[in-house]
Design an enzyme around this catalytic site. Structure first.
Site, mmCIF file in Angstrom:
data_model
loop_
_atom_site.group_PDB
_atom_site.id
_atom_site.type_symbol
_atom_site.label_atom_id
_atom_site.label_comp_id
_atom_site.label_asym_id
_atom_site.label_seq_id
_atom_site.Cartn_x
_atom_site.Cartn_y
_atom_site.Cartn_z
ATOM 1 C CD GLU A 289 45.269 37.558 45.842
ATOM 2 O OE1 GLU A 289 44.557 38.376 46.451
ATOM 3 O OE2 GLU A 289 44.904 36.963 44.820
ATOM 4 C CB CYS B 196 36.070 33.291 41.479
ATOM 5 S SG CYS B 196 37.072 31.987 40.794
ATOM 6 C CG HIS B 197 41.642 33.469 44.253
ATOM 7 N ND1 HIS B 197 41.777 33.839 42.933
ATOM 8 C CD2 HIS B 197 42.468 34.284 44.950
ATOM 9 C CE1 HIS B 197 42.657 34.817 42.835
ATOM 10 N NE2 HIS B 197 43.092 35.122 44.039
ATOM 11 C CE1 TYR C 14 31.414 32.214 46.116
ATOM 12 C CE2 TYR C 14 31.442 31.444 48.390
ATOM 13 C CZ TYR C 14 31.927 31.379 47.110
ATOM 14 O OH TYR C 14 32.931 30.510 46.799
ATOM 15 C CG ASN D 10 35.913 32.907 36.884
ATOM 16 O OD1 ASN D 10 35.953 33.343 35.737
ATOM 17 N ND2 ASN D 10 36.726 33.308 37.844
#
Lengths: 92, 315
Positions: free
Chosen positions: B242, B214-215, B183, B206
């Site tokens: 990912e 945003c993860h 952040y 979001n």
């Protein structure tokens, strides 16, 4: 707008023709306005929407919507400058 | 040019407004008082009044020009209505029930269902249409199962709560697949380094999670810290898709940064996690990458000191 009592009850053919000409000239001037002015003008004067609603539709503030209408009036007025408005129609 | 008296210039706007019946009360009284005494302004007033009356005639008997204007108005109205319509579908997914919604402008809502009430949709009318949204759903499934690394959907961010939120979301959308940052780093990149909590708030709100990733944004200590309310497990699973490894903590997960390549702030190079003092730094100015390919897809070069190209991390 009260129009029935404007003293046009029996206008005579000549006044009628003049009036129609003026109306068509205004219509043509409206058609030539830039989009936002044309929209604001027609929504306000032909459809009686309030400035808040016009602002929402044009995605601008009510003040800007009002400014568009006034700009439109000035432009139409200028466009008509060369042609006489029928004074006989005026009553204050 | 003829000099117009100051008093006439000042009253001009009210004069027009009064003549075209757009004002009342005091302005009107002032104008009437003035035109009674001033012949040029009286002429001007009469012309505007005549114009307004002619417009009244247009209203009663539309000419082709007025009809054209009316049609243009109708088109704007329709476009406005279409842009206010949200088509949505609700689907099962490995992450639970999920709602996907789009407007004419783009995807505007992705929502994990199950807890909480129905989403609030200020200014939008929602219409269920699973068929229309089906293609988006299939692409999302491909993404969640690792068969696709991008969701190239046009987005409609009108549900973002402010311009600041929108800026945070747009910046977050650029974090690539397989990368993680903090952040604090997003706040820094926005030029608002003190706005860490505001960035976290923006990402919490979001409207299109997964699509705007945003993860991929975590705490400066590497803790995942929050997702979709308290569903931190969802964030961990999205990162796992990912290739981001995490270790489990009580009530949270932490990113295994020792298994990732690192970029320091806006450097043009990426490093091994052991390069220099990087391992002792918080994630406040760092971006992590699961693979060299991921880092290089952002245009980064291997660091010439630690040489991640010669000593890659074990996969």
């Amino acid at each position: 707008v009260g129009t029935e009592d404007r003293g046009r009850a029996d206008p005579g053919p000549e006044a009628e023709t003049l009036f129609h000409e003026a109306r068509d000239r205004v219509g043509a001037a409206v058609a030539l306005l830039p989009l936002k002015q044309r929209m604001a003008f027609t929504l306000r004067k032909l459809h009686d929407l309030d400035y808040e609603a016009i602002g929402r539709m044009l995605q601008c503030s009510a003040e800007s919507a009002r400014a568009h209408v006034f700009q439109a009036f000035r432009k139409i007025r200028q466009a008509l400058d060369h042609s006489e408005m029928p004074r006989a129609e005026v009553r204050r | 040019m003829k000099q117009v008296p100051q008093v006439c210039r000042e009253i001009q706007e009210d004069l027009v407004a009064t003549a075209v019946q757009e004002t009342g009360g005091r302005a009107r009284a002032r104008v009437q008082d003035h035109v009674a005494r001033c012949a040029p302004c009286r002429g001007e007033f009469d012309r505007y009044r005549a114009l307004d009356e002619t417009v009244g005639a247009l209203k009663r008997e539309p000419t082709p020009a007025a009809e054209m204007a009316a049609r243009a108005e109708l088109q704007v109205r329709l476009a406005d209505l279409r842009s206010r319509l949200l088509t949505y579908g609700v689907f099962d997914s490995p992450l639970g029930r999920i709602l996907i919604g789009r407007t004419e402008q783009g995807v505007s809502l992705v929502r994990f269902l199950g807890r909480g009430g129905a989403p609030r949709l200020p200014g939008l009318e929602a219409v269920a249409d699973g068929k229309e949204i089906g293609r988006l759903y299939r692409e999302l499934m491909d993404y969640l199962q690792g068969r696709r690394t991008r969701l190239e959907w046009p987005l409609d961010l009108r549900l973002a709560r402010s311009d600041f939120h929108r800026m945070v979301l747009e910046l977050t959308a650029r974090i690539p697949y397989g990368a993680v940052t903090s952040y604090a780093n997003v706040a820094r990149a926005l030029g608002r380094p003190a706005a860490v909590r505001a960035v976290a708030q923006a990402l919490r709100a979001n409207p299109v999670p997964i699509v705007i990733p945003c993860h991929r944004v975590v705490g400066a200590d590497g803790d995942l810290t929050g997702y979709a309310g308290k569903r931190i497990g969802l964030k961990q699973r999205l990162l796992a898709v990912e290739g981001v490894q995490t270790v489990s903590k009580p009530a949270d997960f932490r990113v295994r940064r020792e298994a990732m390549y690192i970029r320091d702030r806006d450097e043009a190079e990426y490093c091994l996690p052991t390069c220099g003092a990087l391992s002792r730094r918080s994630l406040a100015g760092l971006t992590l990458f699961t693979s060299r390919e991921c880092a290089e897809s952002c245009g980064l070069r291997p660091c010439t000191t630690c040489r991640p190209d010669l000593h890659p991390l074990p996969r």
